[in-house]
Structures are given as C-alpha cells and as structure tokens.
Design an enzyme around this catalytic site. Structure first.
Site, short mmCIF file in Angstrom:
data_model
loop_
_atom_site.label_atom_id
_atom_site.label_comp_id
_atom_site.label_asym_id
_atom_site.label_seq_id
_atom_site.Cartn_x
_atom_site.Cartn_y
_atom_site.Cartn_z
N ASP A 1 -28.42 112.57 -1.91
CA ASP A 1 -28.43 111.37 -1.06
C ASP A 1 -29.82 110.77 -0.99
O ASP A 1 -30.83 111.44 -1.25
CB ASP A 1 -27.89 111.69 0.34
CG ASP A 1 -28.72 112.74 1.07
OD1 ASP A 1 -29.11 113.73 0.42
OD2 ASP A 1 -28.98 112.58 2.28
N GLU B 1 -28.86 115.51 3.00
CA GLU B 1 -30.15 116.10 3.35
C GLU B 1 -30.97 115.14 4.19
O GLU B 1 -31.66 115.56 5.13
CB GLU B 1 -30.91 116.45 2.06
CG GLU B 1 -32.20 117.27 2.28
CD GLU B 1 -33.44 116.42 2.55
OE1 GLU B 1 -34.48 117.00 2.93
OE2 GLU B 1 -33.39 115.17 2.38
N GLU B 2 -30.87 113.85 3.88
CA GLU B 2 -31.73 112.86 4.53
C GLU B 2 -31.41 112.66 6.00
O GLU B 2 -32.21 112.07 6.73
CB GLU B 2 -31.64 111.52 3.79
CG GLU B 2 -32.23 111.54 2.38
CD GLU B 2 -33.74 111.66 2.35
OE1 GLU B 2 -34.35 111.84 3.43
OE2 GLU B 2 -34.32 111.58 1.26
N HIS C 1 -39.04 107.07 0.64
CA HIS C 1 -38.55 106.21 1.73
C HIS C 1 -39.25 104.84 1.76
O HIS C 1 -39.01 104.07 2.68
CB HIS C 1 -38.70 106.89 3.10
CG HIS C 1 -38.00 108.21 3.21
ND1 HIS C 1 -37.86 108.88 4.42
CD2 HIS C 1 -37.40 108.99 2.29
CE1 HIS C 1 -37.21 110.01 4.22
NE2 HIS C 1 -36.93 110.10 2.92
#
Length: 385
Positions: A73, A135-136, A357
């Site tokens: 992800d 995970e994010e 990000h």
C-alpha cells in the site's frame, strides 16, 4: 536493471492507496511468480475487506531461512503538487518518480526481478516473500500473516524489511500506537448552548491535555539519542465532529498516535489522559447530559524494533554490505512485529525516507543498483548456507 524498472512501472501503475483494495496488485504478483513456477498463498483481511497479504517461498521446504518483507500500500496523493502523474513511472535526471517508488515498491520490484536468479541457484537457505497490506495506516495487515508462521507457513529465522534506509542498517525504531478518543455529548440549538453538551469543546480540552503530556515526554527518562527527536511523541492527526455551525455538537472524535522509544509504552500517556477525562471533561459534560461518554480505543499497535547487538539479522546484513554502523529510524515498520514473533529483524532497503509521502516521490537509479547488488549477495549467501 531494465527488468527491475519494467516491474516497478507495473507496480506503480496500481493505485494501491490504503483506502482501496490491493487485490489487483497482489494478483499481478501472483501471476508473475506463477510464470516462474513459484507458488504463492494469500492471507486475506479477516474483516472481509478486499485486501490480502501474499506469502511465497523459494528454496528448500524447511523451517528457518530469511523473509524479505514489503508493504504493497501507498499513501494518498490528493492535494499534493505533483509534476507528473503519480501512478505513471517517470524517469528524469537519474531518478524514477511515482507514488511508492521510495516507499516501498522498488524493494518489491527488486525481489521479483531476481526470482529467476534465486531459482537458478541451489539454495540451502529458503528465501521467503511477505508482501502486506495496510502498513501505511498502522501496520494492520502483517500481523495476520505473521500469525501463520510456524503453522500454515514455515517460520523463518530472519526478517529484512526493505523500507527505504539508503541500504543503511536500521536496527531499532520507535513503536507506533494509534488511538481514537470518541466523545458523545448532547446536541442543542446554538442559541441554547446551556442546554447542550458540546463534544467539540470537550475534544479541544482533550487535545490540550495531550499537548501537555507531549511536552512532559520531552523530558522522559526513556529518551533515546538514536532517534530524531530523541523522546516519545504524541501527534493529533485528525478531528471529526459536529453537524452544522448552528447545532451544539453531540459527537466528536480525536485521532492521535503515540510514538514510543524502545522501553516506553502507552502507559506513559493513557493513565494521565484518563484521569484528566474523569476529573475534568466528563463532569462538565454530564452536568448537562448525564448520558455523555468519552471512550478511548486503540487502532494500531506497532511495537518498537529493539536493538539486538550481534543478532542474526544484523550480523548477516553487516556481512553482506560491509557496513559497521547501525542506525535508528524514527518511523515505525513491520520489523517490530516480526521481532515480537521471535524473528531476528532489521530494516534495510533502497531509497530515502525523506522522499516518502512527498509530492514527486522518487528513488535514485543508483539506489536501485545498490539494492540489486545487495540482493544478489544475499542470494549467494543463501546458496552457501
């Protein structure tokens, strides 16, 4: 190297933001592995979401061995000023741009690109792939896969989590514990505020208390100079509440997280917060609305990665890279979860966390090359045992 970039291009094209399904991407990986005769298994999300972890093994069918772990992800792109389509791999100036290039689809692409080389070697040590979801948003997927190690799947001895460290050896990271504090008051017309119990005002008081606790944590004896910042932290990341400006808000939710240095845990935060709520926030709400409630519940619980001086994972990666120095990383990863399950774990992968990000996220081609060299050395080690 061309093969790695081709695979990365396909992976980036899947907009596998955590709010969406990752099944198309996972199926593509399964199909690619199957083309090489590698069987893979899924560990679906237990709550019925259209998401799954993937597990695959190459080499002898035996316990032990090493798992290469990566999450599928990525974080959202909305509101970011990208110079190119974030889900189209774009190459310029020795860099590859796209969402997930650094964090962390490049590592997965490297793993997949080197499958033929793994198969061509008579491995004495099995190499496993563990590709996870969500995970994010709190390392939510990996625990369901890890729970199957030693049961459905052979349990590895070592885990390398390929998060972007520029191939430096991350032997410790903070834990990440996220919570939501939900307030229920009583609604009323905004001209009659004395008849309502305003959940947003209660939330504001709770945020203020979290900020006070955060200031105290800067002087915690559990500080660790290996991290930046060196102390445990609290972040309030989101507040949801209210219906309209002319209605006293009945509902509000505060989403916050606690980043713990190794040795610290949420007991530093939750008891003082609950005392403040019980002594200050609830009495004020319940003077008007006896039915008012305030509840704090956990969302994600990611344990820290604790240093293992001379541990198996650290020793192996030092041997493969020739590096002598280790680092602590401030971001949380699935490494702490693997370590808690009894594996020796380390964080080491291509790319820089400084790009993660961000708009125009990228990985340098030189980092991909170093990552490829690292995995080739790992394959040679697995051949000799």
């Amino acid at each position: 190297m061309t093969n790695v970039i081709d695979i990365l291009e396909r992976l980036i094209a899947f907009p596998s933001v955590s709010s969406r399904s990752n099944l198309d991407l996972i199926q593509w990986i399964r199909d690619r592995l199957a083309q090489h005769g590698v069987k893979s298994d899924l560990v679906p999300a237990p709550d019925g979401q259209p998401k799954a972890n993937l597990w695959a093994s190459i080499g002898p069918d035996a316990p032990g061995g090493l798992v290469l772990s990566g999450h599928t992800d990525v974080v959202p792109v909305e509101g970011q000023p990208w110079s190119s389509d974030p889900f189209t791999l774009t190459q310029r100036d020795g860099r590859l741009y796209g969402r997930g290039t650094s964090d962390m689809k490049s590592f997965i692409a490297l793993c997949l690109a080197l499958v033929p080389e793994m198969l061509a070697r008579p491995l004495k040590v099995p190499i496993h792939f563990a590709f996870s979801y969500d995970e994010e948003i709190g390392c939510l997927g990996a625990p369901h896969l890890i729970a199957e190690l030693g049961r459905r799947f052979p349990k590895p001895a070592l885990a390398i989590i390929g998060e972007p460290t520029e191939l430096r050896l991350g032997t410790r990271h903070k834990g990440c514990y996220s919570f939501v504090t939900e307030i229920t008051g009583r609604d009323a017309h905004s001209s009659q505020t004395h008849k309502g119990a305003n959940a947003i005002l209660a939330a504001a008081a709770i945020v203020g208390e979290l900020d006070r606790i955060a200031e105290e944590l800067k002087h915690s004896p559990l500080g660790d100079a290996n991290f930046d910042p060196p102390y445990p932290t609290i972040n309030v990341g989101r507040i949801d509440g209210g219906t309209a400006v002319n209605i006293v808000a009945r509902q509000c939710a505060v989403h916050w997280d606690f980043r713990a240095t190794p040795g610290a845990d949420p007991s530093l935060v939750l008891p003082p917060l609950e005392r403040f709520i019980a002594s200050t926030v609830l009495p004020r709400l319940q003077r008007v609305a006896p039915e008012a409630t305030v509840t704090t519940r956990p969302r994600a619980q990611v344990p820290p990665l604790v240093d293992e001086p001379g541990g198996a994972a650290e020793s192996l990666v030092k041997f493969l890279t020739g590096a002598n120095q280790t680092i602590g990383v401030a971001f949380a990863t699935e490494a702490g979860q693997f370590q808690a399950a009894g594996l020796s774990a380390i964080v080491c992968g291509p790319g820089s966390i400084l790009q993660a990000h961000q708009p125009d996220e990228y990985i340098a081609l030189s980092q991909l090359q170093l990552g490829e060299q690292f995995l080739r050395k790992l394959i040679a080690w697995a051949q000799t045992g």
